[in-house]
Scaffold this motif. Structure first.
Motif, PDB file in Angstrom:
ATOM      1  N   LEU A   1       0.832  -1.200   0.000  1.00 17.05           N
ATOM      2  CA  LEU A   1       0.000   0.000   0.000  1.00 17.05           C
ATOM      3  C   LEU A   1       0.871   1.256   0.000  1.00 17.05           C
ATOM      4  O   LEU A   1       0.632   2.198  -0.767  1.00 17.05           O
ATOM      5  CB  LEU A   1      -0.916  -0.002   1.223  1.00 17.05           C
TER       6      LEU A   1
ATOM      7  N   MET B   1      -6.374   0.522  -0.936  1.00 13.11           N
ATOM      8  CA  MET B   1      -6.704   0.376   0.482  1.00 13.11           C
ATOM      9  C   MET B   1      -6.542  -1.078   0.890  1.00 13.11           C
ATOM     10  O   MET B   1      -6.583  -1.982   0.049  1.00 13.11           O
ATOM     11  CB  MET B   1      -8.135   0.856   0.766  1.00 13.11           C
TER      12      MET B   1
ATOM     13  N   VAL C   1     -12.141  -1.016   6.426  1.00  9.89           N
ATOM     14  CA  VAL C   1     -10.964  -0.406   5.807  1.00  9.89           C
ATOM     15  C   VAL C   1      -9.888  -0.314   6.886  1.00  9.89           C
ATOM     16  O   VAL C   1     -10.001   0.477   7.823  1.00  9.89           O
ATOM     17  CB  VAL C   1     -11.269   0.985   5.228  1.00  9.89           C
TER      18      VAL C   1
ATOM     19  N   TRP D   1      -5.644   3.053   4.084  1.00  4.80           N
ATOM     20  CA  TRP D   1      -5.738   3.506   2.700  1.00  4.80           C
ATOM     21  C   TRP D   1      -4.671   4.545   2.447  1.00  4.80           C
ATOM     22  O   TRP D   1      -4.171   5.188   3.376  1.00  4.80           O
ATOM     23  CB  TRP D   1      -7.125   4.034   2.349  1.00  4.80           C
TER      24      TRP D   1
ATOM     25  N   GLY E   1      -6.483   6.601  -2.404  1.00  2.00           N
ATOM     26  CA  GLY E   1      -7.597   5.704  -2.107  1.00  2.00           C
ATOM     27  C   GLY E   1      -8.657   6.389  -1.274  1.00  2.00           C
ATOM     28  O   GLY E   1      -9.862   6.243  -1.517  1.00  2.00           O
ATOM     29  N   HIS E   2      -8.210   7.155  -0.295  1.00  2.00           N
ATOM     30  CA  HIS E   2      -9.133   7.925   0.534  1.00  2.00           C
ATOM     31  C   HIS E   2      -9.880   8.951  -0.304  1.00  2.00           C
ATOM     32  O   HIS E   2     -11.106   9.074  -0.229  1.00  2.00           O
ATOM     33  CB  HIS E   2      -8.358   8.614   1.657  1.00  2.00           C
TER      34      HIS E   2
ATOM     35  N   THR F   1      -7.026  -2.219  -5.259  1.00  2.00           N
ATOM     36  CA  THR F   1      -6.520  -1.104  -6.059  1.00  2.00           C
ATOM     37  C   THR F   1      -7.567  -0.658  -7.072  1.00  2.00           C
ATOM     38  O   THR F   1      -8.454  -1.427  -7.458  1.00  2.00           O
ATOM     39  CB  THR F   1      -5.226  -1.495  -6.806  1.00  2.00           C
TER      40      THR F   1
END
Length: 298
Positions: A118, A127, A135, A138, A142-143, A265
């Motif tokens: 990551l 994430m 979760v 991340w 990603g966030h 991803t």
């Protein structure tokens, strides 16, 4: 106290799928037979699978457990199951046999190897997601892609961790994000049911399913459906509040350890409008970070 079987029983799974295979699909000739149901009868499925009708009836009624792999494969073929559903059938059909299933820890931590990956994916939204669809971590992209309206540090606290299923069914902004929300909802429920088959004794997973079923009639209706979905790859069309319409490929990479965590991803073909939108999002994320964290800010 016994934990409810959140994945459902072997009998429920067989009965649900039996009702959805027509005699014509199974290659049976009816010759004007009057039927009360559209699907296969028990004796018809037993014949197709090469087992006795009485034995199949015992399986469906829960009176016989731990069917052999050969019988389960024959039933899967007769029911026209795909590979994901066939594996799920095997998990249900061998309940209690073989090595003890891995128990999920009450509080999950991101698997170190996935966390390293990551951190290496600076330019790819990603994430780490647990088996309960929490979760666990991340990266900034990603966030920003999936949940920019939530605090960036939310995954760091077990009490505040976002849960994908809860966001999809209960969070209005997440619901608006997906252009085809129905497809996303079905896929997430099917994936969650698959994990429930792997971890049937997990009280936290049972609690999550129960809470969602109470809070969301849509989730409850989908959970009553016994379809399972492979948590691997899908195409998502998003209505992103910052960069507009964007189509991404969602892919999940699992660890070799049977703990249920995945690195997820989100990518787009190079040179596509969606790839350009991801590049723009990365620029916006970088600008926001400089504004928020600059030591010169007064």
């Amino acid at each position: 106290m016994t934990t409810p079987k959140i994945a459902g029983t072997l009998g429920e799974f067989l009965q649900w799928h039996r009702a959805r295979v027509t005699p014509e699909q199974a290659g049976l000739h009816l010759y004007g037979d009057r039927r009360r149901v559209d699907g296969l009868r028990r004796e018809e499925l037993a014949m197709l699978a090469g087992v006795s009708s009485s034995y199949y009836t015992r399986l469906e009624q829960g009176q016989s457990r731990n069917a052999s792999p050969q019988v389960l494969d024959a039933l899967a073929a007769a029911l026209r199951l795909d590979e994901t559903a066939r594996m799920h059938l095997h998990r249900l059909g061998t309940d209690g046999a073989g090595p003890r299933r891995v128990r999920r820890p009450a509080v999950e931590k991101p698997e170190p190897g996935l966390l390293e990956l990551l951190n290496a994916l600076a330019t790819v939204p990603a994430m780490v997601v647990g088996a309960r669809k929490d979760v666990l971590a991340w990266n900034p992209l990603g966030h920003a892609l999936f949940a920019g309206h939530l605090p960036a540090d939310a995954p760091a606290s077990p009490a505040a961790r976002p849960n994908i299923a809860k966001l999809v069914f209960l969070d209005p902004e997440t619901r608006e994000l997906f252009a085809d929300w129905d497809a996303k909802a079905r896929a997430d429920v099917g994936c969650l049911r698959l994990f429930a088959g792997q971890f049937p004794d997990d009280p936290a997973l049972a609690e999550l399913v129960g809470a969602l079923a109470v809070a969301s009639p849509e989730f409850a209706a989908l959970w009553a459906d016994h379809r399972v979905t492979a948590c691997t790859s899908s195409i998502l069309e998003l209505r992103h509040p910052l960069v507009g319409r964007i189509t991404v490929t969602e892919q999940g990479l699992s660890t070799a350890d049977p703990i249920g965590q995945r690195l997820v991803t989100y990518t787009a073909p190079a040179g596509s409008p969606s790839a350009e939108a991801l590049t723009l999002l990365a620029q916006l994320v970088g600008d926001a970070a400089r504004i928020e964290y600059s030591p010169l800010r007064t």
